[in-house]
Enzyme design. Sequence first.
Site, PDB file in Angstrom:
ATOM      1  N   ASP A  26      41.597  38.279  46.220  1.00  0.00           N
ATOM      2  CA  ASP A  26      41.007  37.358  47.201  1.00  0.00           C
ATOM      3  C   ASP A  26      40.634  38.105  48.484  1.00  0.00           C
ATOM      4  OD1 ASP A  26      40.082  34.958  48.121  1.00  0.00           O
ATOM      5  OD2 ASP A  26      42.050  34.183  48.705  1.00  0.00           O
ATOM      6  N   HIS A  43      31.762  40.939  47.060  1.00  0.00           N
ATOM      7  CA  HIS A  43      32.047  40.895  45.616  1.00  0.00           C
ATOM      8  C   HIS A  43      31.658  42.213  44.946  1.00  0.00           C
ATOM      9  CE1 HIS A  43      33.079  36.781  46.147  1.00  0.00           C
ATOM     10  NE2 HIS A  43      31.855  36.310  46.267  1.00  0.00           N
ATOM     11  N   LEU A 137      46.127  50.416  27.841  1.00  0.00           N
ATOM     12  CA  LEU A 137      46.231  49.396  28.889  1.00  0.00           C
ATOM     13  C   LEU A 137      45.569  48.122  28.385  1.00  0.00           C
ATOM     14  CD1 LEU A 137      46.706  48.448  31.892  1.00  0.00           C
ATOM     15  CD2 LEU A 137      44.443  49.396  32.400  1.00  0.00           C
TER      16      LEU A 137
HETATM   17  C1  IPE Z   1      41.345  32.272  43.956  1.00  0.00           C
HETATM   18  O1  IPE Z   1      40.590  32.555  45.082  1.00  0.00           O
HETATM   19  C2  IPE Z   1      40.614  32.604  42.728  1.00  0.00           C
HETATM   20  C3  IPE Z   1      40.132  33.973  42.608  1.00  0.00           C
HETATM   21  C4  IPE Z   1      40.416  34.999  43.339  1.00  0.00           C
HETATM   22  C5  IPE Z   1      39.262  34.172  41.501  1.00  0.00           C
HETATM   23  P1  IPE Z   1      39.968  31.393  45.972  1.00  0.00           P
HETATM   24  O2  IPE Z   1      39.490  32.062  47.207  1.00  0.00           O
HETATM   25  O3  IPE Z   1      38.973  30.637  45.204  1.00  0.00           O
HETATM   26  O4  IPE Z   1      41.238  30.475  46.240  1.00  0.00           O
HETATM   27  P2  IPE Z   1      41.483  29.315  47.294  1.00  0.00           P
HETATM   28  O5  IPE Z   1      40.422  28.300  47.077  1.00  0.00           O
HETATM   29  O6  IPE Z   1      41.399  29.931  48.666  1.00  0.00           O
HETATM   30  O7  IPE Z   1      42.854  28.831  46.997  1.00  0.00           O
HETATM   31  C1  IPE Z   2      37.691  36.346  45.928  1.00  0.00           C
HETATM   32  O1  IPE Z   2      37.154  36.474  47.190  1.00  0.00           O
HETATM   33  C2  IPE Z   2      36.659  36.425  44.849  1.00  0.00           C
HETATM   34  C3  IPE Z   2      36.387  35.174  44.130  1.00  0.00           C
HETATM   35  C4  IPE Z   2      37.004  34.039  44.306  1.00  0.00           C
HETATM   36  C5  IPE Z   2      35.335  35.223  43.150  1.00  0.00           C
HETATM   37  P1  IPE Z   2      36.607  35.232  47.983  1.00  0.00           P
HETATM   38  O2  IPE Z   2      35.160  35.073  47.655  1.00  0.00           O
HETATM   39  O3  IPE Z   2      37.441  34.043  47.746  1.00  0.00           O
HETATM   40  O4  IPE Z   2      36.754  35.735  49.480  1.00  0.00           O
HETATM   41  P2  IPE Z   2      37.227  34.903  50.731  1.00  0.00           P
HETATM   42  O5  IPE Z   2      38.530  34.267  50.383  1.00  0.00           O
HETATM   43  O6  IPE Z   2      36.165  33.902  51.008  1.00  0.00           O
HETATM   44  O7  IPE Z   2      37.338  35.925  51.808  1.00  0.00           O
HETATM   45 MG    MG Z   3      39.074  33.228  48.690  1.00  0.00          MG
END
Ligand code: IPE
Ligand code: IPE
Ligand code: MG
Length: 252
Positions: A26, A43, A137
């Site tokens: 995240d 990403h 792995l």
């Molecule tokens: C959780 O991240 C899912 C992934 C990293 C794929 P999110 O950024 O979507 O989670 P919430 O919504 O903050 O809980």
């Molecule tokens: C995690 O990073 C990746 C996915 C959920 C695909 P985020 O896109 O949730 O990044 P933040 O949380 O907005 O910084």
């Molecule tokens: Mg996020």
Amino acid sequence: MALFSSSTRDLPSVAAVPGHVAVIMDGNGRWAKKRFLPRVAGHVKGVELVREMVRACLERGVQYLTLFAFSSENWRRPQEEVSLLMQLFVKALEQEVDKLDRNGVRLRVIGDLSRFDPHLQTLIRKGEEKTAGNTRLDLTIAANYGGRWDIMQAVNRMLADQPEKRDGWLEADLEPYLSMSFAPEPDLFIRTGGEERISNFLLWQLAYTELYFTPTLWPDFDTAEFDKAIASYQQRERRFGRTSEQLAKTHA
Ligand code: IPE
Ligand code: IPE
Ligand code: MG
């Protein structure tokens, strides 16, 4: 019976290296925002860090790496971001499967794949087939995955397999139907990006996993950060409901 017995019933000592690491990657969006870049740039950088993480697991002898790439709730994001994430997933599969294969990595994708476009589904299937014989792995990508979805699909398949059985179901009856039935439960869970929640990841399997939360954003989570998480894991005492004194006796 599941291939591996549940870690909540066994009493493993904390090994130097966790056998199964599960990660919520995240913070990509915030990483990009800090740099005045579009979210997708985060990403893109995030995929690079996946590569680094796989390399680190191979070097350290981690057997299972499970990564949350896209949750069943992430469809709620702006359509443009969802479609860019799908394109990135396609590109990563096209570019990385051969390299994974050469390095002895077995790839699996868990989640409800039916919602993905057919081309992506084919790439996933081909990647899984190509790497199916590898044992160094086990890399699992959770995509359109949700912990509650997983439990429900397992319950439904379990009941359909034995419609005549009405009650007396045990945890061990359900476990073979869960998406991660091929792996032991995670030893170490890592969530980057500062949020301290599970966000519908592996709900069943995380029951006794050691949890590690870090404010470091996923694109900054390099090998040194991973080693900090492992060091933190090594400090933990995994009791699985027992007392410290009982553990001292078992490990004596
Ligand atoms: C959780 O991240 C899912 C992934 C990293 C794929 P999110 O950024 O979507 O989670 P919430 O919504 O903050 O809980
Ligand atoms: C995690 O990073 C990746 C996915 C959920 C695909 P985020 O896109 O949730 O990044 P933040 O949380 O907005 O910084
Ligand atoms: Mg996020």
